[in-house]
Design an enzyme around this catalytic site. Sequence first.
Site, PDB file in Angstrom:
ATOM      1  N   ARG A 162       3.425  -4.673   7.996  1.00 32.63           N
ATOM      2  CA  ARG A 162       2.855  -4.633   6.973  1.00 32.63           C
ATOM      3  C   ARG A 162       0.911  -4.764   7.040  1.00 32.63           C
ATOM      4  NH1 ARG A 162       6.139  -8.777   4.995  1.00 32.63           N
ATOM      5  NH2 ARG A 162       5.223  -8.379   2.600  1.00 32.63           N
ATOM      6  N   ARG A 175       6.055 -18.150   3.519  1.00 32.42           N
ATOM      7  CA  ARG A 175       6.316 -18.076   2.297  1.00 32.42           C
ATOM      8  C   ARG A 175       8.011 -18.558   1.888  1.00 32.42           C
ATOM      9  NH1 ARG A 175       3.854 -12.611  -0.609  1.00 32.42           N
ATOM     10  NH2 ARG A 175       4.848 -11.778   1.594  1.00 32.42           N
ATOM     11  N   ARG A 220      11.982 -13.900   2.775  1.00 32.59           N
ATOM     12  CA  ARG A 220      12.322 -12.622   2.828  1.00 32.59           C
ATOM     13  C   ARG A 220      12.290 -11.642   4.087  1.00 32.59           C
ATOM     14  NH1 ARG A 220       7.111 -10.882  -0.821  1.00 32.59           N
ATOM     15  NH2 ARG A 220       7.475  -9.089   0.304  1.00 32.59           N
ATOM     16  N   LYS A 266      -1.917 -12.023  -4.462  1.00 32.64           N
ATOM     17  CA  LYS A 266      -1.403 -11.653  -5.865  1.00 32.64           C
ATOM     18  C   LYS A 266      -0.490 -11.562  -6.494  1.00 32.64           C
ATOM     19  CE  LYS A 266      -1.077  -7.247  -3.027  1.00 32.64           C
ATOM     20  NZ  LYS A 266      -0.418  -8.066  -1.731  1.00 32.64           N
ATOM     21  N   ARG A 286      -0.437   1.428  -4.100  1.00 37.76           N
ATOM     22  CA  ARG A 286      -0.625   1.695  -2.869  1.00 37.76           C
ATOM     23  C   ARG A 286      -1.345   2.161  -1.584  1.00 37.76           C
ATOM     24  NH1 ARG A 286       3.298  -3.343  -2.636  1.00 37.76           N
ATOM     25  NH2 ARG A 286       2.410  -4.446  -0.458  1.00 37.76           N
TER      26      ARG A 286
HETATM   27  P1  ADP Z   1       1.392 -11.459  -1.844  1.00 33.87           P
HETATM   28  O1  ADP Z   1       1.717 -11.229  -3.361  1.00 33.87           O
HETATM   29  O2  ADP Z   1      -0.382 -11.111  -2.081  1.00 33.87           O
HETATM   30  O3  ADP Z   1       2.718 -11.000  -1.164  1.00 33.87           O
HETATM   31  P2  ADP Z   1       1.928 -14.392  -2.475  1.00 33.87           P
HETATM   32  O4  ADP Z   1       1.093 -14.475  -3.562  1.00 33.87           O
HETATM   33  O5  ADP Z   1       2.783 -14.123  -2.347  1.00 33.87           O
HETATM   34  O6  ADP Z   1       1.458 -13.151  -1.972  1.00 33.87           O
HETATM   35  O7  ADP Z   1       0.980 -15.249  -1.169  1.00 33.87           O
HETATM   36  C1  ADP Z   1       1.797 -15.227   0.123  1.00 33.87           C
HETATM   37  C2  ADP Z   1       1.892 -17.233   0.308  1.00 33.87           C
HETATM   38  O8  ADP Z   1       0.603 -17.790  -0.029  1.00 33.87           O
HETATM   39  C3  ADP Z   1       3.259 -17.953  -0.908  1.00 33.87           C
HETATM   40  O9  ADP Z   1       3.049 -18.726   0.361  1.00 33.87           O
HETATM   41  C4  ADP Z   1       1.428 -18.648  -1.287  1.00 33.87           C
HETATM   42  O10 ADP Z   1       1.882 -20.012  -1.769  1.00 33.87           O
HETATM   43  C5  ADP Z   1       1.005 -18.663  -0.559  1.00 33.87           C
HETATM   44  N1  ADP Z   1      -0.494 -18.746  -0.711  1.00 33.87           N
HETATM   45  C6  ADP Z   1      -0.852 -17.825  -2.043  1.00 33.87           C
HETATM   46  N2  ADP Z   1      -2.016 -17.885  -2.460  1.00 33.87           N
HETATM   47  C7  ADP Z   1      -2.588 -19.499  -1.730  1.00 33.87           C
HETATM   48  C8  ADP Z   1      -4.095 -20.200  -1.462  1.00 33.87           C
HETATM   49  N3  ADP Z   1      -4.808 -19.607  -1.972  1.00 33.87           N
HETATM   50  N4  ADP Z   1      -4.159 -20.740  -0.480  1.00 33.87           N
HETATM   51  C9  ADP Z   1      -3.007 -21.309   0.276  1.00 33.87           C
HETATM   52  N5  ADP Z   1      -1.658 -21.025  -0.087  1.00 33.87           N
HETATM   53  C10 ADP Z   1      -1.734 -19.189  -0.931  1.00 33.87           C
HETATM   54  P1  AMP Z   2       5.627  -6.345  -1.932  1.00 35.30           P
HETATM   55  O1  AMP Z   2       6.267  -7.659  -2.577  1.00 35.30           O
HETATM   56  O2  AMP Z   2       4.155  -6.493  -2.190  1.00 35.30           O
HETATM   57  O3  AMP Z   2       5.154  -7.245  -0.076  1.00 35.30           O
HETATM   58  O4  AMP Z   2       5.761  -4.945  -1.237  1.00 35.30           O
HETATM   59  C1  AMP Z   2       6.870  -5.363  -0.215  1.00 35.30           C
HETATM   60  C2  AMP Z   2       7.831  -4.100   0.009  1.00 35.30           C
HETATM   61  O5  AMP Z   2       7.750  -2.991  -1.098  1.00 35.30           O
HETATM   62  C3  AMP Z   2       6.280  -3.376   0.848  1.00 35.30           C
HETATM   63  O6  AMP Z   2       6.249  -3.309   1.730  1.00 35.30           O
HETATM   64  C4  AMP Z   2       6.770  -1.627   0.354  1.00 35.30           C
HETATM   65  O7  AMP Z   2       8.143  -1.360   1.484  1.00 35.30           O
HETATM   66  C5  AMP Z   2       8.167  -1.815  -0.758  1.00 35.30           C
HETATM   67  N1  AMP Z   2       6.303  -1.609  -2.155  1.00 35.30           N
HETATM   68  C6  AMP Z   2       5.944  -2.166  -2.695  1.00 35.30           C
HETATM   69  N2  AMP Z   2       5.375  -2.064  -3.908  1.00 35.30           N
HETATM   70  C7  AMP Z   2       4.673  -0.120  -3.062  1.00 35.30           C
HETATM   71  C8  AMP Z   2       4.099   0.417  -3.734  1.00 35.30           C
HETATM   72  N3  AMP Z   2       3.592   0.058  -4.213  1.00 35.30           N
HETATM   73  N4  AMP Z   2       4.796   1.456  -2.655  1.00 35.30           N
HETATM   74  C9  AMP Z   2       5.507   1.917  -1.734  1.00 35.30           C
HETATM   75  N5  AMP Z   2       6.076   0.619  -1.183  1.00 35.30           N
HETATM   76  C10 AMP Z   2       6.070  -0.429  -2.222  1.00 35.30           C
END
Ligand code: ADP
Ligand code: AMP
Length: 217
Positions: free
Chosen positions: A173, A129, A162, A15, A90
Amino acid sequence: MARYYVLLGPPGAGKGTQAKIVTDALKLSHISSGDIFRENLSKQTELGKLAQSYMNRGELVPDDLTISMIRDRLQKPDCINGAFLDGFPRTPAQAEALDKMLKENGNEVLAVPLITVPVDVILERMTGRLSCKDGGHVYHIKYNPPKVVGVCDIDGSELYQREDDKKETVQKRIEVYDRQTTPLIEYYQKQGKLVEVDGSQAITDVTACLLKALSGK
Ligand code: ADP
Ligand code: AMP
């Protein structure tokens, strides 16, 4: 009318990666609730201190705190033409609160892309990541490595893993997503706003599908 989109998908679906690219293309503000919490955490604000334990355990921060944080963010001038929401809502209570907030100004969510990815892919993406300290830019040790090890290509800041991307928390998660966030799929389906995008493709292909899904909406 302003344009508001909600990006849904499990943690690690891509995302944040997609939101950064798509918001540049569509000239919209990118609002990531996770990034806002992490910024508050690193500055040790009151909100950051309250959110920290939930985040580190892989649980959701309580709805009241999260909703008021997003309400404040949506009132900033850069959201006047709309926003691309990533990680919010969420829970059903957050989705209802968002609908209400937007309605107050005659707006609504226009479309909700859902990025779908199989669970084994999610696990590999989250545990590989790398996140940047200053700008929330995201890399992957294998699929999207930085040019220089440990350094963000875009702002030069340090890359780190992270706390909640450690293996133990990742599983939790995914469970939290299944239990608390998947009801939103039906919520937006009923409103006729959900569009599925296959997130298991390469980053550029996912972007192309997303842009296609949003065109004209
Ligand atoms: P989210 O915001 O949904 O938690 P991220 O955008 O942070 O996900 O992506 C999670 C991990 O996957 C990151 O390390 C990112 O670089 C990698 N990633 C994202 N999209 C792709 C893809 N289409 N193919 C391979 N790796 C990806
Ligand atoms: P994310 O970066 O989206 O993976 O979020 C990291 C963490 O932040 C989550 O695991 C939650 O602990 C908190 N968080 C982010 N967005 C929300 C939301 N909309 N509602 C509640 N907790 C959130």
